[in-house]
Design an enzyme around this catalytic site. Structure first.
Site, short mmCIF file in Angstrom:
data_model
loop_
_atom_site.label_atom_id
_atom_site.label_comp_id
_atom_site.label_asym_id
_atom_site.label_seq_id
_atom_site.Cartn_x
_atom_site.Cartn_y
_atom_site.Cartn_z
N TYR A 84 0.85 -1.21 0.00
CA TYR A 84 0.00 0.00 0.00
C TYR A 84 0.88 1.25 0.00
O TYR A 84 0.65 2.19 -0.78
CB TYR A 84 -0.89 -0.05 1.23
CG TYR A 84 -1.87 1.08 1.39
CD1 TYR A 84 -3.09 1.06 0.72
CD2 TYR A 84 -1.61 2.15 2.25
CE1 TYR A 84 -4.02 2.09 0.89
CE2 TYR A 84 -2.53 3.18 2.42
CZ TYR A 84 -3.73 3.14 1.74
OH TYR A 84 -4.65 4.16 1.91
N LYS A 99 0.96 4.29 -2.72
CA LYS A 99 0.59 5.67 -2.36
C LYS A 99 1.76 6.63 -2.58
O LYS A 99 1.55 7.81 -2.88
CB LYS A 99 0.06 5.71 -0.93
CG LYS A 99 -1.26 4.95 -0.75
CD LYS A 99 -2.37 5.44 -1.67
CE LYS A 99 -3.70 4.79 -1.40
NZ LYS A 99 -4.78 5.28 -2.27
N1 LIG Z 1 -9.83 5.26 5.39
C1 LIG Z 1 -8.56 5.58 5.60
O1 LIG Z 1 -8.06 5.51 6.74
C2 LIG Z 1 -7.71 6.07 4.47
C3 LIG Z 1 -6.51 6.74 4.79
C4 LIG Z 1 -5.71 7.19 3.76
C5 LIG Z 1 -6.08 7.00 2.46
N2 LIG Z 1 -7.24 6.34 2.17
C6 LIG Z 1 -7.58 6.14 0.75
O2 LIG Z 1 -8.86 6.71 0.52
C7 LIG Z 1 -9.43 6.09 -0.63
C8 LIG Z 1 -10.86 5.69 -0.29
O3 LIG Z 1 -10.82 4.70 0.72
P1 LIG Z 1 -11.94 4.53 1.83
O4 LIG Z 1 -11.28 4.64 3.12
O5 LIG Z 1 -13.09 5.38 1.52
O6 LIG Z 1 -12.24 2.98 1.60
P2 LIG Z 1 -13.60 2.18 1.31
O7 LIG Z 1 -13.19 0.76 1.25
O8 LIG Z 1 -14.66 2.61 2.25
O9 LIG Z 1 -14.02 2.70 -0.16
C9 LIG Z 1 -13.30 2.37 -1.31
C10 LIG Z 1 -14.28 2.28 -2.46
O10 LIG Z 1 -13.52 2.02 -3.66
C11 LIG Z 1 -14.22 1.06 -4.42
N3 LIG Z 1 -13.30 0.36 -5.31
C12 LIG Z 1 -12.37 -0.56 -4.96
N4 LIG Z 1 -11.77 -1.04 -6.06
C13 LIG Z 1 -12.32 -0.39 -7.11
C14 LIG Z 1 -12.12 -0.47 -8.51
N5 LIG Z 1 -11.24 -1.32 -9.06
N6 LIG Z 1 -12.85 0.34 -9.32
C15 LIG Z 1 -13.78 1.19 -8.79
N7 LIG Z 1 -14.03 1.27 -7.48
C16 LIG Z 1 -13.31 0.49 -6.64
C17 LIG Z 1 -14.84 0.14 -3.38
O11 LIG Z 1 -15.91 -0.64 -3.93
C18 LIG Z 1 -15.27 1.12 -2.31
O12 LIG Z 1 -16.59 1.57 -2.53
C19 LIG Z 1 -8.53 4.92 -0.98
O13 LIG Z 1 -7.70 5.29 -2.05
C20 LIG Z 1 -7.72 4.72 0.29
O14 LIG Z 1 -6.48 4.14 0.03
C21 LIG Z 1 -8.06 5.88 3.15
#
Ligand SMILES: NC(=O)c1ccc[n+]([C@@H]2O[C@H](COP(=O)([O-])OP(=O)(O)OC[C@H]3O[C@@H](n4cnc5c(N)ncnc54)[C@H](O)[C@@H]3O)[C@@H](O)[C@H]2O)c1
Length: 277
Positions: free
Chosen positions: A155, A159
């Site tokens: 990951y 990133k």
């Molecule tokens: N939640 C955290 O703590 C956090 C922290 C830093 C970064 N992020 C990043 O934020 C972004 C959103 O994550 P989140 O926390 O909302 O997670 P989440 O799992 O709630 O949402 C992610 C969404 O992406 C969709 N998805 C996954 N693969 C896909 C694909 N191939 N095509 C289209 N859609 C797809 C999933 O179905 C889901 O609805 C991600 O890039 C994650 O890495 C999250």
């Protein structure tokens, strides 16, 4: 929502990937609240439809790993509205655990979604934004794109790529009227915190303790800050404050940050062992 934000986003056409859940759903809500025209994209059709229905947006089922499908999506939105003002490359996945437990298929999956997914969005939308002379690309990276702790190695790699792509593209895009912002949150309260566990290390504990954070960030509060950062054309958004402090320490002393990360990984392994007995 302030009137300045509404002025900036009202009637703007936006695509949000990963809009079916978590941060993407919150971004879609914030954009709708600012009167933007929101296209909610997710691989999970039902989830995209739920978000779109709640905000009066349009749902699209699309896998961001499919370059042709992403181009077709952007083309459809441009055909409908005559332009694309905002692209949020937000869809992402994570794997948490020992790197030797990660299969090559999992390495491919995380590279495909987290890196190629963003590349596909940029390749489809950036030329259109140059042609129209304006636009803004917002890539969701992570604190893991600015710092590096193990047990999340694949990951962190993806990133870092998203941060590099975003910052380099921003310098190129500035003179073409296109903005680029990279979003680097620490733990946000979304379902991803409980996904992708390869072993006993638990996501919620890992993400909170890694940055010394008591409570994960609320996704709606993060989304409001993202829109403010886009409106101000900021290169980065790093949230919360503890994340910014950790990032500053990492820049002042990379060797210290690496030692602290090594100690953190050791502690995570010990804690995981304890939960097993
Ligand atoms: N939640 C955290 O703590 C956090 C922290 C830093 C970064 N992020 C990043 O934020 C972004 C959103 O994550 P989140 O926390 O909302 O997670 P989440 O799992 O709630 O949402 C992610 C969404 O992406 C969709 N998805 C996954 N693969 C896909 C694909 N191939 N095509 C289209 N859609 C797809 C999933 O179905 C889901 O609805 C991600 O890039 C994650 O890495 C999250």
């Amino acid at each position: 929502m302030g009137s300045q934000l509404r002025d900036r986003f009202s009637a703007r056409t936006a695509i949000v990937t990963g809009a079916g859940s978590g941060i993407g759903a919150a971004l879609a809500r914030a954009l709708a609240e600012a009167d933007a025209i929101v296209h909610c994209v997710d691989i999970d059709a039902a989830a995209a439809a739920r978000t779109a229905e709640a905000i009066g947006g349009t749902a699209h089922t699309c896998d961001v790993t499919d370059a042709i499908a992403v181009q077709a999506l952007v083309d459809r939105v441009v055909a409908e509205h005559g332009r694309l003002d905002l692209l949020f490359n937000n869809a992402g996945i994570s794997f948490l655990g020992e790197t030797e437990d990660l299969t090559l298929a999992q390495w491919d999956a995380i590279i495909d979604v987290n890196i190629r997914g963003v590349v596909h969005g940029v390749a489809a939308a950036y030329p259109q934004m140059i042609r129209q002379g304006h636009g803004h690309i917002v890539n969701t990276a992570s604190m893991g794109g600015l710092m590096a702790a193990g047990l999340l190695t694949s990951y962190v790699m993806t990133k870092h790529a998203v941060v590099g792509l975003s910052l380099a593209l921003r310098t190129e895009a500035a003179d073409r009227g296109v903005g680029v912002t990279v979003v680097c949150p620490a733990a946000v309260d979304t379902p991803i915190l409980d996904k992708g566990q390869l072993g006993p290390v638990r996501g919620r504990d890992y993400f909170l303790r890694g940055q010394g954070i008591k409570r994960p960030v609320d996704p709606d509060q993060l989304a409001a800050k993202v829109l403010a950062a886009v409106a101000a054309d900021k290169p980065y958004l790093v949230e919360p404050r503890q994340g910014r402090i950790a990032w500053r320490i990492g820049r002042l002393s990379p060797a210290l940050a690496n030692r602290l990360a090594t100690r953190f990984v050791r502690q995570q392994r010990l804690d995981a062992q304890e939960t097993l007995v």
